[in-house]
Design a protein around this motif. Structure first.
Motif, PDB file in Angstrom:
ATOM      1  N   GLN A   7       0.847  -1.197   0.000  1.00  0.00           N
ATOM      2  CA  GLN A   7       0.000   0.000   0.000  1.00  0.00           C
ATOM      3  C   GLN A   7       0.881   1.244   0.000  1.00  0.00           C
ATOM      4  O   GLN A   7       1.984   1.221   0.555  1.00  0.00           O
ATOM      5  CB  GLN A   7      -0.880   0.058   1.246  1.00  0.00           C
ATOM      6  CG  GLN A   7      -1.909  -1.020   1.335  1.00  0.00           C
ATOM      7  CD  GLN A   7      -2.704  -0.935   2.635  1.00  0.00           C
ATOM      8  OE1 GLN A   7      -2.625   0.021   3.380  1.00  0.00           O
ATOM      9  NE2 GLN A   7      -3.476  -1.958   2.908  1.00  0.00           N
ATOM     10  N   ARG A   9       0.532   5.694   0.399  1.00  0.00           N
ATOM     11  CA  ARG A   9      -0.294   6.874   0.662  1.00  0.00           C
ATOM     12  C   ARG A   9       0.619   8.094   0.578  1.00  0.00           C
ATOM     13  O   ARG A   9       1.637   8.166   1.280  1.00  0.00           O
ATOM     14  CB  ARG A   9      -0.938   6.787   2.036  1.00  0.00           C
ATOM     15  CG  ARG A   9      -1.896   7.948   2.336  1.00  0.00           C
ATOM     16  CD  ARG A   9      -2.688   7.693   3.606  1.00  0.00           C
ATOM     17  NE  ARG A   9      -1.849   7.668   4.778  1.00  0.00           N
ATOM     18  CZ  ARG A   9      -1.751   8.667   5.665  1.00  0.00           C
ATOM     19  NH1 ARG A   9      -2.448   9.761   5.516  1.00  0.00           N
ATOM     20  NH2 ARG A   9      -0.965   8.554   6.713  1.00  0.00           N
ATOM     21  N   GLN A  49       0.257  13.253  -5.956  1.00  0.00           N
ATOM     22  CA  GLN A  49      -0.853  12.630  -5.223  1.00  0.00           C
ATOM     23  C   GLN A  49      -1.443  11.427  -5.960  1.00  0.00           C
ATOM     24  O   GLN A  49      -2.139  10.617  -5.361  1.00  0.00           O
ATOM     25  CB  GLN A  49      -1.962  13.664  -4.965  1.00  0.00           C
ATOM     26  CG  GLN A  49      -1.566  14.805  -4.061  1.00  0.00           C
ATOM     27  CD  GLN A  49      -1.429  14.381  -2.618  1.00  0.00           C
ATOM     28  OE1 GLN A  49      -2.156  13.512  -2.142  1.00  0.00           O
ATOM     29  NE2 GLN A  49      -0.508  14.983  -1.902  1.00  0.00           N
ATOM     30  N   ALA A  50      -1.168  11.290  -7.256  1.00  0.00           N
ATOM     31  CA  ALA A  50      -1.743  10.212  -8.067  1.00  0.00           C
ATOM     32  C   ALA A  50      -0.941   8.913  -7.984  1.00  0.00           C
ATOM     33  O   ALA A  50      -1.129   8.011  -8.794  1.00  0.00           O
ATOM     34  CB  ALA A  50      -1.852  10.675  -9.521  1.00  0.00           C
ATOM     35  N   VAL A  51      -0.082   8.784  -7.003  1.00  0.00           N
ATOM     36  CA  VAL A  51       0.748   7.581  -6.842  1.00  0.00           C
ATOM     37  C   VAL A  51      -0.120   6.358  -6.565  1.00  0.00           C
ATOM     38  O   VAL A  51      -1.181   6.453  -5.950  1.00  0.00           O
ATOM     39  CB  VAL A  51       1.787   7.787  -5.711  1.00  0.00           C
ATOM     40  CG1 VAL A  51       1.121   7.906  -4.351  1.00  0.00           C
ATOM     41  CG2 VAL A  51       2.843   6.702  -5.729  1.00  0.00           C
ATOM     42  N   ARG A  52       0.350   5.202  -7.068  1.00  0.00           N
ATOM     43  CA  ARG A  52      -0.365   3.946  -6.825  1.00  0.00           C
ATOM     44  C   ARG A  52       0.638   2.800  -6.828  1.00  0.00           C
ATOM     45  O   ARG A  52       1.759   2.931  -7.313  1.00  0.00           O
ATOM     46  CB  ARG A  52      -1.454   3.718  -7.858  1.00  0.00           C
ATOM     47  CG  ARG A  52      -0.910   3.580  -9.260  1.00  0.00           C
ATOM     48  CD  ARG A  52      -2.020   3.622 -10.303  1.00  0.00           C
ATOM     49  NE  ARG A  52      -1.429   3.497 -11.619  1.00  0.00           N
ATOM     50  CZ  ARG A  52      -1.704   2.544 -12.477  1.00  0.00           C
ATOM     51  NH1 ARG A  52      -2.593   1.619 -12.180  1.00  0.00           N
ATOM     52  NH2 ARG A  52      -1.127   2.500 -13.647  1.00  0.00           N
ATOM     53  N   VAL A  53       0.220   1.677  -6.283  1.00  0.00           N
ATOM     54  CA  VAL A  53       1.056   0.482  -6.271  1.00  0.00           C
ATOM     55  C   VAL A  53       0.829  -0.279  -7.572  1.00  0.00           C
ATOM     56  O   VAL A  53      -0.314  -0.517  -7.970  1.00  0.00           O
ATOM     57  CB  VAL A  53       0.719  -0.434  -5.069  1.00  0.00           C
ATOM     58  CG1 VAL A  53       1.507  -1.734  -5.143  1.00  0.00           C
ATOM     59  CG2 VAL A  53       0.991   0.284  -3.766  1.00  0.00           C
ATOM     60  N   VAL A  54       1.932  -0.656  -8.222  1.00  0.00           N
ATOM     61  CA  VAL A  54       1.875  -1.470  -9.439  1.00  0.00           C
ATOM     62  C   VAL A  54       2.989  -2.515  -9.345  1.00  0.00           C
ATOM     63  O   VAL A  54       4.170  -2.148  -9.240  1.00  0.00           O
ATOM     64  CB  VAL A  54       2.061  -0.611 -10.708  1.00  0.00           C
ATOM     65  CG1 VAL A  54       2.123  -1.493 -11.952  1.00  0.00           C
ATOM     66  CG2 VAL A  54       0.961   0.423 -10.836  1.00  0.00           C
ATOM     67  N   VAL A  58       5.950   1.503  -6.728  1.00  0.00           N
ATOM     68  CA  VAL A  58       5.001   2.605  -6.862  1.00  0.00           C
ATOM     69  C   VAL A  58       5.184   3.256  -8.220  1.00  0.00           C
ATOM     70  O   VAL A  58       6.281   3.270  -8.786  1.00  0.00           O
ATOM     71  CB  VAL A  58       5.112   3.654  -5.734  1.00  0.00           C
ATOM     72  CG1 VAL A  58       4.820   3.036  -4.392  1.00  0.00           C
ATOM     73  CG2 VAL A  58       6.440   4.354  -5.745  1.00  0.00           C
ATOM     74  N   TRP A  60       3.564   6.583 -10.868  1.00  0.00           N
ATOM     75  CA  TRP A  60       2.775   7.781 -11.106  1.00  0.00           C
ATOM     76  C   TRP A  60       2.403   7.830 -12.583  1.00  0.00           C
ATOM     77  O   TRP A  60       3.033   7.156 -13.404  1.00  0.00           O
ATOM     78  CB  TRP A  60       3.577   9.035 -10.762  1.00  0.00           C
ATOM     79  CG  TRP A  60       3.848   9.227  -9.311  1.00  0.00           C
ATOM     80  CD1 TRP A  60       3.068   9.906  -8.413  1.00  0.00           C
ATOM     81  CD2 TRP A  60       4.999   8.790  -8.574  1.00  0.00           C
ATOM     82  NE1 TRP A  60       3.654   9.891  -7.171  1.00  0.00           N
ATOM     83  CE2 TRP A  60       4.848   9.214  -7.246  1.00  0.00           C
ATOM     84  CE3 TRP A  60       6.142   8.068  -8.919  1.00  0.00           C
ATOM     85  CZ2 TRP A  60       5.788   8.955  -6.262  1.00  0.00           C
ATOM     86  CZ3 TRP A  60       7.087   7.795  -7.936  1.00  0.00           C
ATOM     87  CH2 TRP A  60       6.901   8.242  -6.627  1.00  0.00           C
ATOM     88  N   ASP A  65       8.253   5.747 -12.043  1.00  0.00           N
ATOM     89  CA  ASP A  65       8.165   4.730 -11.004  1.00  0.00           C
ATOM     90  C   ASP A  65       9.452   4.644 -10.201  1.00  0.00           C
ATOM     91  O   ASP A  65      10.494   5.143 -10.604  1.00  0.00           O
ATOM     92  CB  ASP A  65       7.805   3.368 -11.587  1.00  0.00           C
ATOM     93  CG  ASP A  65       8.864   2.812 -12.533  1.00  0.00           C
ATOM     94  OD1 ASP A  65       9.884   3.475 -12.780  1.00  0.00           O
ATOM     95  OD2 ASP A  65       8.665   1.698 -13.035  1.00  0.00           O
TER      96      ASP A  65
END
Length: 88
Positions: A7, A9, A49-54, A58, A60, A65
């Motif tokens: 995760q 955040r 803020q648009a970060v995500r797990v892939v 991480v 964007w 990454d």
């Protein structure tokens, strides 16, 4: 091998709160990267803020990454994730 990110955040001051698959909660400071190459795009707050797990790392928008190795080795531990404590 270092654990994968489970995760992420985004926090204030260009930091990421990360929870790894081993239950560790760590803080990664992105500020040192903000003036390097393609990472200058992360200075835009909405992009950051648009970060995500892939795939355990991480990412964007725009194919920016950071690897799970970098995130783990250069982050600071904060705690064990609550769900790990519940399993113990």
């Amino acid at each position: 091998m270092n654990p994968y990110v489970k995760q992420v955040r985004p926090l204030e001051d260009y930091q990421l709160e990360l929870i790894f698959e081993n239950g560790e909660q760590r803080i990664f400071d992105v500020k040192p990267y903000l003036k390097r190459g393609v990472f200058v795009r992360l200075q835009n707050r909405a992009t950051f803020q648009a970060v995500r797990v892939v795939a355990g790392s991480v990412e964007w928008p725009g194919e920016l990454d950071l690897s799970y190795d970098t995130l783990y080795l250069e982050s600071q531990p904060t705690a064990v994730a609550p769900e790990v404590l519940q399993r113990q």
